[in-house]
Design an enzyme around this catalytic site. Structure first.
Site, PDB file in Angstrom:
ATOM      1  CG  ASP A  50     -20.631  20.224 -24.211  1.00 36.98           C
ATOM      2  OD1 ASP A  50     -19.500  20.745 -24.266  1.00 36.98           O
ATOM      3  OD2 ASP A  50     -21.623  20.661 -24.828  1.00 36.98           O
ATOM      4  CB  ILE A  51     -15.418  20.795 -21.331  1.00 35.45           C
ATOM      5  CG1 ILE A  51     -15.012  21.256 -22.733  1.00 35.45           C
ATOM      6  CG2 ILE A  51     -14.847  19.415 -21.005  1.00 35.45           C
ATOM      7  CD1 ILE A  51     -13.516  21.577 -22.863  1.00 35.45           C
ATOM      8  CE1 TYR A  93      -6.284  24.603 -30.859  1.00 39.88           C
ATOM      9  CE2 TYR A  93      -4.030  25.252 -31.413  1.00 39.88           C
ATOM     10  CZ  TYR A  93      -4.910  24.351 -30.832  1.00 39.88           C
ATOM     11  OH  TYR A  93      -4.426  23.212 -30.240  1.00 39.88           O
ATOM     12  CG  ASP A 104       3.243  25.202 -31.915  1.00 41.24           C
ATOM     13  OD1 ASP A 104       2.236  24.494 -31.712  1.00 41.24           O
ATOM     14  OD2 ASP A 104       3.645  25.474 -33.063  1.00 41.24           O
ATOM     15  N   GLY A 141      -9.791  11.408 -27.685  1.00 42.99           N
ATOM     16  CA  GLY A 141      -8.865  12.044 -28.618  1.00 42.99           C
ATOM     17  C   GLY A 141      -7.533  11.309 -28.668  1.00 42.99           C
ATOM     18  CD  GLN A 142      -3.129  13.102 -32.168  1.00 40.56           C
ATOM     19  OE1 GLN A 142      -2.429  12.190 -32.577  1.00 40.56           O
ATOM     20  NE2 GLN A 142      -3.083  14.311 -32.692  1.00 40.56           N
ATOM     21  CG  LEU A 143      -2.617  14.044 -24.922  1.00 41.44           C
ATOM     22  CD1 LEU A 143      -1.282  13.292 -24.873  1.00 41.44           C
ATOM     23  CD2 LEU A 143      -2.396  15.529 -24.656  1.00 41.44           C
ATOM     24  CB  ALA A 194      -8.840  20.892 -27.743  1.00 41.34           C
TER      25      ALA A 194
HETATM   26  N1  NAP Z   1      -2.876  17.690 -32.293  1.00 41.49           N
HETATM   27  C1  NAP Z   1      -1.855  18.513 -32.164  1.00 41.49           C
HETATM   28  O1  NAP Z   1      -0.907  18.520 -32.964  1.00 41.49           O
HETATM   29  C2  NAP Z   1      -1.821  19.473 -30.997  1.00 41.49           C
HETATM   30  C3  NAP Z   1      -0.802  20.434 -30.939  1.00 41.49           C
HETATM   31  C4  NAP Z   1      -0.753  21.297 -29.840  1.00 41.49           C
HETATM   32  C5  NAP Z   1      -1.697  21.186 -28.830  1.00 41.49           C
HETATM   33  N2  NAP Z   1      -2.682  20.264 -28.931  1.00 41.49           N
HETATM   34  C6  NAP Z   1      -3.656  20.187 -27.845  1.00 41.49           C
HETATM   35  O2  NAP Z   1      -3.539  18.907 -27.244  1.00 41.49           O
HETATM   36  C7  NAP Z   1      -4.806  18.514 -26.701  1.00 41.49           C
HETATM   37  C8  NAP Z   1      -5.168  17.142 -27.241  1.00 41.49           C
HETATM   38  O3  NAP Z   1      -5.235  17.238 -28.659  1.00 41.49           O
HETATM   39  P1  NAP Z   1      -5.581  15.998 -29.569  1.00 41.49           P
HETATM   40  O4  NAP Z   1      -4.732  16.083 -30.767  1.00 41.49           O
HETATM   41  O5  NAP Z   1      -5.625  14.766 -28.750  1.00 41.49           O
HETATM   42  O6  NAP Z   1      -7.073  16.399 -30.023  1.00 41.49           O
HETATM   43  P2  NAP Z   1      -8.268  15.458 -30.446  1.00 41.49           P
HETATM   44  O7  NAP Z   1      -7.751  14.143 -30.937  1.00 41.49           O
HETATM   45  O8  NAP Z   1      -9.140  16.264 -31.359  1.00 41.49           O
HETATM   46  O9  NAP Z   1      -9.013  15.194 -29.055  1.00 41.49           O
HETATM   47  C9  NAP Z   1      -9.868  16.125 -28.465  1.00 41.49           C
HETATM   48  C10 NAP Z   1     -11.131  15.401 -28.033  1.00 41.49           C
HETATM   49  O10 NAP Z   1     -11.997  16.336 -27.374  1.00 41.49           O
HETATM   50  C11 NAP Z   1     -13.320  16.110 -27.856  1.00 41.49           C
HETATM   51  N3  NAP Z   1     -14.152  17.300 -27.659  1.00 41.49           N
HETATM   52  C12 NAP Z   1     -14.362  18.332 -28.513  1.00 41.49           C
HETATM   53  N4  NAP Z   1     -15.223  19.215 -27.969  1.00 41.49           N
HETATM   54  C13 NAP Z   1     -15.558  18.735 -26.745  1.00 41.49           C
HETATM   55  C14 NAP Z   1     -16.424  19.186 -25.718  1.00 41.49           C
HETATM   56  N5  NAP Z   1     -17.115  20.330 -25.851  1.00 41.49           N
HETATM   57  N6  NAP Z   1     -16.536  18.453 -24.593  1.00 41.49           N
HETATM   58  C15 NAP Z   1     -15.840  17.290 -24.447  1.00 41.49           C
HETATM   59  N7  NAP Z   1     -15.023  16.798 -25.404  1.00 41.49           N
HETATM   60  C16 NAP Z   1     -14.871  17.520 -26.537  1.00 41.49           C
HETATM   61  C17 NAP Z   1     -13.104  15.770 -29.321  1.00 41.49           C
HETATM   62  O11 NAP Z   1     -14.238  15.184 -29.903  1.00 41.49           O
HETATM   63  P3  NAP Z   1     -14.470  15.396 -31.494  1.00 41.49           P
HETATM   64  O12 NAP Z   1     -13.218  14.896 -32.178  1.00 41.49           O
HETATM   65  O13 NAP Z   1     -15.672  14.572 -31.795  1.00 41.49           O
HETATM   66  O14 NAP Z   1     -14.646  16.862 -31.696  1.00 41.49           O
HETATM   67  C18 NAP Z   1     -11.926  14.815 -29.221  1.00 41.49           C
HETATM   68  O15 NAP Z   1     -12.319  13.495 -28.945  1.00 41.49           O
HETATM   69  C19 NAP Z   1      -5.782  19.626 -27.115  1.00 41.49           C
HETATM   70  O16 NAP Z   1      -5.884  20.552 -26.068  1.00 41.49           O
HETATM   71  C20 NAP Z   1      -5.102  20.288 -28.287  1.00 41.49           C
HETATM   72  O17 NAP Z   1      -5.503  21.622 -28.459  1.00 41.49           O
HETATM   73  C21 NAP Z   1      -2.769  19.405 -29.978  1.00 41.49           C
END
Ligand code: NAP
Length: 286
Positions: free
Chosen positions: A35-36, A124, A101, A10-12, A59
């Site tokens: 798979d978590i 969410y 948030d 993921g991006q983070l 997530a």
């Molecule tokens: N993006 C935001 O603005 C934002 C804001 C607040 C909090 N957050 C939180 O920050 C964290 C990182 O977010 P992010 O933006 O980096 O999200 P992201 O880019 O969607 O990264 C999440 C990764 O988890 C993978 N994933 C999904 N289901 C899974 C599973 N069951 N087992 C293992 N991996 C799985 C996703 O794969 P797929 O993409 O193939 O589903 C993706 O590669 C998350 O907890 C998110 O809720 C994000």
């Protein structure tokens, strides 16, 4: 230190892998290949890996889809985190969890601190809050980071990319004025998470870049930095978008606990934003 990162594609997650590796740690990176939501898999695999630190950056992030299919959101964001908390408990290592948030309702009128009461508006946010509470109830050693509006090189889609792509394709934009927060660089956030989660100062932290803006102001700033100020941005209200997930209308996060614990203040979001937009344009991504 041996660090297991879930959601590492993921991006983070991608920035966390880079950060921990650059600091000389052994990183074991997993995404959908671990798979978590699979309790048996997590409870056998994580103890076998024996991490010193377990990071959940995996997530289900689509808040609108979460309203339409709540079970998907609860399964990944709550049950997946529950599985990792139980695995961390079995191993005896700290767990890092990323929250949002969206645990707040946005009605306070000033930025939220870690001492404000959550009140999520949608699925969410409810799943994230339930996961936070579960972690706190079963683990002594945890780091919970609430963040928002993440942008960065490894995003499949983020607000910055969407604005620039839509501006290029459509020539004008409609952006909401009644959603306010703090844009946050995935790279800067990974640095904060690295510093805190190697400190032993367990707890809950708000972690965003500094600075506050509405989505509308953010879009204008993105276009100005790109040199596309001529693009017309029409202000609209969130309700005009007819989206299923209710958003907190004013949810900037104040990084009070980072300050209380003596960590450096994150820089203003405009600095990483400029670096990111230059990179997007240079690489021809937008
Ligand atoms: N993006 C935001 O603005 C934002 C804001 C607040 C909090 N957050 C939180 O920050 C964290 C990182 O977010 P992010 O933006 O980096 O999200 P992201 O880019 O969607 O990264 C999440 C990764 O988890 C993978 N994933 C999904 N289901 C899974 C599973 N069951 N087992 C293992 N991996 C799985 C996703 O794969 P797929 O993409 O193939 O589903 C993706 O590669 C998350 O907890 C998110 O809720 C994000």
């Amino acid at each position: 230190m041996k660090v297991v990162i879930c959601g590492a594609a993921g991006q983070l997650g991608s920035e966390l892998v880079i950060r921990f590796k650059e600091e000389g740690h052994e990183v074991l990176a997993y995404d959908l290949d671990l798979d978590i939501t699979d309790f048996d898999l997590i409870m056998s695999k994580v103890p076998e890996l024996k991490p010193d630190l377990l990071i959940n950056s995996a997530a289900h992030v689509n808040a609108d889809e979460a309203e339409l299919k709540p079970e998907i959101s609860y399964r990944v964001n709550f049950t997946g985190t529950q599985n990792l908390a139980l695995a961390a408990q079995k191993v005896g290592c700290p767990l890092v969890f990323i929250s949002s948030d969206y645990v707040f309702d946005g009605e306070k009128g000033t930025p939220y601190t870690e001492f404000d009461e959550p009140n999520p508006l949608g699925v969410y946010g409810k799943a994230k809050l339930a996961a936070e509470r579960y972690i706190v109830s079963v683990l002594n050693q945890y780091y919970i980071f609430r963040t928002q509006w993440i942008f960065g090189k490894y995003s499949k889609r983020d607000f910055v990319k969407s604005i620039l792509k839509n501006a290029k394709e459509k020539g004008e934009l409609r952006v909401v004025t009644d959603e306010t927060g703090s844009p946050t660089s995935a790279c800067d956030l990974a640095q904060i998470i690295y510093l805190v989660s190697t400190s032993g100062k367990f707890g809950t932290y708000h972690a965003t870049n500094s600075g506050v803006c509405s989505r509308f102001e953010f879009a204008k700033e993105i276009l100005d930095i790109a040199g596309w100020s001529e693009i017309l941005v029409q202000p609209i209200l969130y309700k005009e978008l007819n989206l299923p997930c209710p958003r907190p209308k004013y949810s900037p996060l104040e990084n009070m606990n980072l300050r209380l614990q003596g960590f450096p203040s994150p820089r203003p979001y405009g600095e990483p934003l400029k670096e990111y937009i230059s990179w997007l344009l240079r690489e021809g991504i937008v």
